[in-house]
Enzyme design. Structure first.
Site, PDB file in Angstrom:
ATOM      1  CG  ASP A 115      -7.829  -3.430  -3.558  1.00  0.00           C
ATOM      2  OD1 ASP A 115      -8.494  -2.652  -4.241  1.00  0.00           O
ATOM      3  OD2 ASP A 115      -6.758  -2.633  -2.367  1.00  0.00           O
ATOM      4  CG  HIS A 139      -1.709   0.650   0.998  1.00  0.00           C
ATOM      5  ND1 HIS A 139      -1.244   2.390   1.359  1.00  0.00           N
ATOM      6  CD2 HIS A 139      -3.272   1.220   0.764  1.00  0.00           C
ATOM      7  CE1 HIS A 139      -2.795   2.760   1.078  1.00  0.00           C
ATOM      8  NE2 HIS A 139      -3.939   2.380   0.964  1.00  0.00           N
TER       9      HIS A 139
END
Length: 182
Positions: free
Chosen positions: A127, A77
């Site tokens: 995700d 991320h």
């Protein structure tokens, strides 16, 4: 703590700041979702299914992606480099409810293999976990992004309402926030 706001939240707030209708603010944020923001759950689900079905050597897969410099969907991320707190919370619920089967195990094994191969943290992100959980629920990989969008919409509505009710007025980009190029 600073709140990490992605492109979709910024789009919502900018449109809502113009006192446009709530549906316009929400529509702008949904349009901002895509391959670079909120679009990795489906590719992650496809990857986890492939790795689980083939009984693949995850270490060999990691070696291949390192060689080709391919990005592994569902890991890392830009801001949450130490780990995604949403993953921790959702994984706890998944464990309590018994949705921590083969696809979650593939995701966790891949995370460990990436760490071992690179010597760096590249944690499972929201995700990726949604991709694994989509499969655990017996849904198709193509449904994974839909689950991300569904959960994202509630937060985006909160951004829009907050902006409309107490925002500073029309938001503008400051000149130093961007550069025009030829």
């Amino acid at each position: 703590d600073d709140v990490v706001a992605g492109a979709s939240a910024h789009a919502t707030r900018y449109v809502a700041s113009t006192r446009n209708d709530l549906n316009a603010a929400l529509a702008s944020s949904v349009v901002a979702l895509g391959k670079k923001h909120g679009g990795a759950a489906t590719p992650a689900a496809e990857l986890f299914r492939r790795l689980a079905q083939e009984g693949s050597d995850i270490g060999a897969y990691v070696a291949t992606v390192r060689e080709t410099k391919e990005r592994v969907p569902g890991f890392g991320h830009k801001v949450l480099k130490e780990g995604d707190p949403r993953v921790v919370a959702l994984l706890e619920v998944a464990n309590e409810q018994g949705f921590n089967g083969q696809y979650v195990k593939v995701a966790e094994t891949l995370e460990a293999e990436l760490r071992q191969a690179t010597g760096k943290e590249l944690p499972l992100n929201i995700d990726g976990l949604l991709g694994a959980l989509t499969l655990e629920l017996g849904l198709k990989p193509t449904h994974a992004n839909a689950l991300f969008y569904l959960s994202r919409v509630t937060g985006l509505l909160a951004h829009a309402l907050e902006e409309q009710e107490s925002g500073p007025g029309v938001r503008r980009l400051e000149g130093e926030e961007y550069d025009y190029t030829d």
